[in-house]
Design a protein around this motif. Structure first.
Motif, mmCIF file in Angstrom:
data_model
loop_
_atom_site.group_PDB
_atom_site.id
_atom_site.type_symbol
_atom_site.label_atom_id
_atom_site.label_comp_id
_atom_site.label_asym_id
_atom_site.label_seq_id
_atom_site.Cartn_x
_atom_site.Cartn_y
_atom_site.Cartn_z
ATOM 1 N N LYS A 187 0.838 -1.206 0.000
ATOM 2 C CA LYS A 187 0.000 0.000 0.000
ATOM 3 C C LYS A 187 0.871 1.254 0.000
ATOM 4 O O LYS A 187 0.566 2.222 -0.704
ATOM 5 N N GLU A 188 1.951 1.230 0.775
ATOM 6 C CA GLU A 188 2.883 2.353 0.782
ATOM 7 C C GLU A 188 3.540 2.513 -0.589
ATOM 8 O O GLU A 188 3.711 3.643 -1.078
ATOM 9 N N GLN A 189 3.901 1.395 -1.193
ATOM 10 C CA GLN A 189 4.501 1.424 -2.528
ATOM 11 C C GLN A 189 3.517 2.021 -3.542
ATOM 12 O O GLN A 189 3.901 2.813 -4.399
ATOM 13 N N LEU A 221 4.092 5.267 -5.830
ATOM 14 C CA LEU A 221 3.981 5.206 -7.290
ATOM 15 C C LEU A 221 2.934 6.185 -7.814
ATOM 16 O O LEU A 221 3.133 6.811 -8.866
ATOM 17 N N SER A 222 1.842 6.339 -7.101
ATOM 18 C CA SER A 222 0.799 7.286 -7.518
ATOM 19 C C SER A 222 1.320 8.718 -7.480
ATOM 20 O O SER A 222 1.058 9.511 -8.403
ATOM 21 N N ARG A 223 2.056 9.045 -6.439
ATOM 22 C CA ARG A 223 2.654 10.391 -6.355
ATOM 23 C C ARG A 223 3.658 10.616 -7.480
ATOM 24 O O ARG A 223 3.706 11.698 -8.075
ATOM 25 N N LEU A 229 5.074 13.009 -12.734
ATOM 26 C CA LEU A 229 5.423 12.869 -14.154
ATOM 27 C C LEU A 229 4.397 13.562 -15.047
ATOM 28 O O LEU A 229 4.763 14.190 -16.045
ATOM 29 N N LYS A 230 3.132 13.442 -14.705
ATOM 30 C CA LYS A 230 2.083 14.079 -15.507
ATOM 31 C C LYS A 230 2.229 15.591 -15.506
ATOM 32 O O LYS A 230 1.997 16.246 -16.523
ATOM 33 N N GLU A 288 4.830 3.866 -18.304
ATOM 34 C CA GLU A 288 5.540 2.913 -17.458
ATOM 35 C C GLU A 288 5.079 3.036 -16.000
ATOM 36 O O GLU A 288 4.896 2.027 -15.308
ATOM 37 N N ALA A 289 4.860 4.254 -15.553
ATOM 38 C CA ALA A 289 4.365 4.474 -14.190
ATOM 39 C C ALA A 289 2.963 3.876 -14.027
ATOM 40 O O ALA A 289 2.648 3.293 -12.980
ATOM 41 N N LYS A 290 2.120 3.995 -15.040
ATOM 42 C CA LYS A 290 0.775 3.398 -14.992
ATOM 43 C C LYS A 290 0.867 1.873 -14.886
ATOM 44 O O LYS A 290 0.117 1.243 -14.140
#
Length: 140
Positions: free
Chosen positions: A74-76, A80-82, A87-88, A99-101
């Motif tokens: 969950k922390e990961q 990754l969402s941040r 990046l956006k 790649e992030a998605k």
């Protein structure tokens, strides 16, 4: 663990590692009654109870391990969402955003898998505790 007991037409041996996780509750109770009627030694009864308690404890430990892994994932996912939002906003490289998605999707899949395994370990722990209760009730 191999459990040997008398049945009406002879003797039966069962592998506890295979039997207990898959057998229905009534089958387990029937086996315990046959085991009781076989006049088992106190050592054999104690060994069965210890084995069941050990399995319940193992599953509880496994559940805790999966809960810790779930928290890590969950922390990961949050990280990754941040990163994806960063990046956006500040990066024009669409490959990195894609790649992030993919990384987020993979992380969500891992979270679902860990959660399912955690729930299964909890159910198995409860199952072994129930079997142990039946064992105390039937064999004492």
């Amino acid at each position: 663990m191999i459990i040997k007991f008398r049945v009406p037409n002879g003797y039966m041996e069962i592998n506890a590692d295979t039997f207990f996780p898959e057998a229905h509750r009534m089958q387990i109770r029937k086996m315990l009654k046959y085991f009781r009627d076989s006049d088992p030694t106190a050592e054999a009864v104690h060994e069965l109870k210890d084995w069941l308690q050990g399995r319940a404890d193992d599953e509880k430990r496994r559940q805790k391990d999966y809960a810790a892994k779930h928290s890590e994932e969950k922390e990961q996912l949050l990280t990754l969402s941040r990163y994806q939002e960063y990046l956006k906003m500040f990066c024009d490289n669409k490959e990195k955003v894609t790649e992030a998605k993919k990384d987020i999707a993979n992380c969500k899949n891992r979270i679902r898998t860990v959660l399912a395994r955690m729930n299964k370990a909890e159910k198995m722990s409860e199952r072994y505790k129930g079997i142990l209760e039946d064992t105390f009730r039937i064999l004492n």
